[in-house]
Design a protein around this motif. Structure first.
Motif, PDB file in Angstrom:
ATOM      1  N   VAL A 143      43.358  39.846  38.113  1.00 28.94           N
ATOM      2  CA  VAL A 143      43.359  41.484  38.428  1.00 28.94           C
ATOM      3  C   VAL A 143      42.077  41.303  38.768  1.00 28.94           C
ATOM      4  N   ILE A 144      41.145  41.033  38.390  1.00 26.55           N
ATOM      5  CA  ILE A 144      39.429  41.022  38.882  1.00 26.55           C
ATOM      6  C   ILE A 144      39.279  40.500  40.673  1.00 26.55           C
ATOM      7  N   GLN A 146      39.341  43.218  46.830  1.00 26.95           N
ATOM      8  CA  GLN A 146      39.923  43.930  47.978  1.00 26.95           C
ATOM      9  C   GLN A 146      40.260  44.509  49.393  1.00 26.95           C
ATOM     10  N   LEU A 149      40.591  42.301  43.169  1.00 27.80           N
ATOM     11  CA  LEU A 149      40.170  43.839  42.981  1.00 27.80           C
ATOM     12  C   LEU A 149      38.464  43.945  43.585  1.00 27.80           C
TER      13      LEU A 149
END
Length: 273
Positions: free
Chosen positions: A252-253, A259, A256
Motif C-alpha cells: 500500500v505504501i 501513484q 501511494l
C-alpha cells in the motif's frame, strides 16, 4: 437534476469502494479481536480490541524474515526484468529488425503458460545448479514470468513515442544507445514505473515457485510463510489476519508513493494530442 445525479454518483462510488475494500476491512477487524471472540462471535466490531494477534504473528513465526525474503527477491526480479525488457522492447519497436511480430507473438504465448506446466523443468534446473533455498533460485523462475509481461507492456509504451524524435537524434549523430538513453528512456519513464510496480507486486504475491524451490523456513517468502501458520489440528485465524495486514502495508505504501507515476503510465497515450 444534475445535483441528484452527482449525489447518486458519490453514493455509488462509496458503495463500490466499500465492496472492493470489504475483504481487507474484515481481515483487519478480525486481527484486532481477542482469539476467543473470533470463533464465538460474528460481530463486525469488538468491544475489547487487542494487539495480541499481531504479537503472536511476529513471534510465533519469523514473519519479518519472510518479508525480507520477499522484498529482496521482488526487488531483484523487478530490476532485472524491467532492465532487460527495456532494451528488448526498444529493439523490437524502434530498430529495423525482421520478425518483430513473430517475436512479440512468442513473448505473448510465453506469458500465457501456466506455472504448473513449467514448474517441473525449472525445479530440476535449479536443483542441478544447487540454487535451492536461495534468493537466486527464486529470481530465475520469477524472470520467466515477469520478463515476457514486461516486454509486452513496455513495447506498447515505446510504440507511442513519435519516431520524429529518434530521427532528429540520428541526424545529430546520436548512436542507437544514446538515443535510447537520452530520448526514449526519459519519455517512457511513466510506463517503466507502471511495469515495475506490476512486476514487483506479482513477484511479492507469487506462491507456487516459492513453495516448491525454497523449502527451508529461513528462505520462505510471505505467501508461503503465512500458509505455514496453520497446524494439523488448528488454524490461528487471528495470527493469519494480523500477518496479512502487516505484509499488505508495504505494498500500500509503495503504491501511494508512486501513484502519480502509475496513473500517468496507465493513461499515457490514451488522449491523442
Amino acid at each position: 437534476m444534475n445535483k441528484r445525479a452527482g449525489i447518486g454518483f458519490y453514493i455509488f462510488l462509496i458503495i463500490f469502494v466499500f465492496l472492493v475494500m470489504f475483504p481487507f476491512i474484515w481481515v483487519f477487524l478480525t486481527s484486532i479481536k481477542p482469539v476467543g471472540e473470533i470463533f464465538t462471535s460474528f460481530k463486525w466490531f469488538t468491544t475489547n480490541p487487542t494487539t495480541e494477534s499481531y504479537e503472536a504473528a511476529v513471534t510465533n513465526r519469523p514473519l519479518l524474515r519472510y518479508m525480507l525474503n520477499s522484498f529482496v527477491v521482488s526487488t531483484v526480479t523487478t530490476i532485472l526484468a524491467v532492465g532487460c525488457a527495456a532494451f528488448a522492447s526498444y529493439a523490437v519497436t524502434r530498430l529495423p529488425i525482421k520478425g518483430k511480430g513473430l517475436f512479440l507473438g512468442v513473448i505473448l504465448a510465453a506469458s500465457m503458460f501456466p506455472q504448473v506446466a513449467v514448474i517441473s523443468p525449472i525445479f530440476n534446473i535449479v536443483t542441478e545448479l544447487g540454487l535451492r533455498n536461495s534468493y537466486t533460485g527464486l529470481v530465475i523462475p520469477y524472470m520467466t514470468i515477469s520478463l515476457p509481461l514486461s516486454i509486452w507492456i513496455l513495447s506498447t509504451f515505446f510504440q507511442k513515442i513519435p519516431f520524429e524524435l529518434e530521427e532528429s537524434a540520428k541526424l545529430d549523430g546520436a548512436s542507437p544507445f544514446q538515443t535510447f538513453r537520452k530520448i526514449i528512456l526519459p519519455l517512457a519513464t511513466p510506463g517503466i514505473f507502471t511495469t515495475a510496480i506490476l512486476v514487483f507486486i506479482a513477484a511479492w504475491n507469487e506462491y507456487l515457485f516459492a513453495l516448491t524451490i525454497n523449502s527451508d523456513d529461513v528462505w520462505r517468502t510471505v505467501p508461503v510463510g503465512i500458509s505455514m501458520y496453520q497446524s494439523e489440528y488448528s488454524v490461528p485465524w487471528g495470527d493469519i489476519s494480523a500477518a496479512t495486514v502487516i505484509v499488505t502495508i508495504p505494498i500500500v505504501i509503495l503504491v501511494l508513493i508512486f501513484q502519480r507515476r502509475i496513473v500517468s503510465g496507465l493513461t499515457s497515450g490514451s488522449v491523442k494530442e
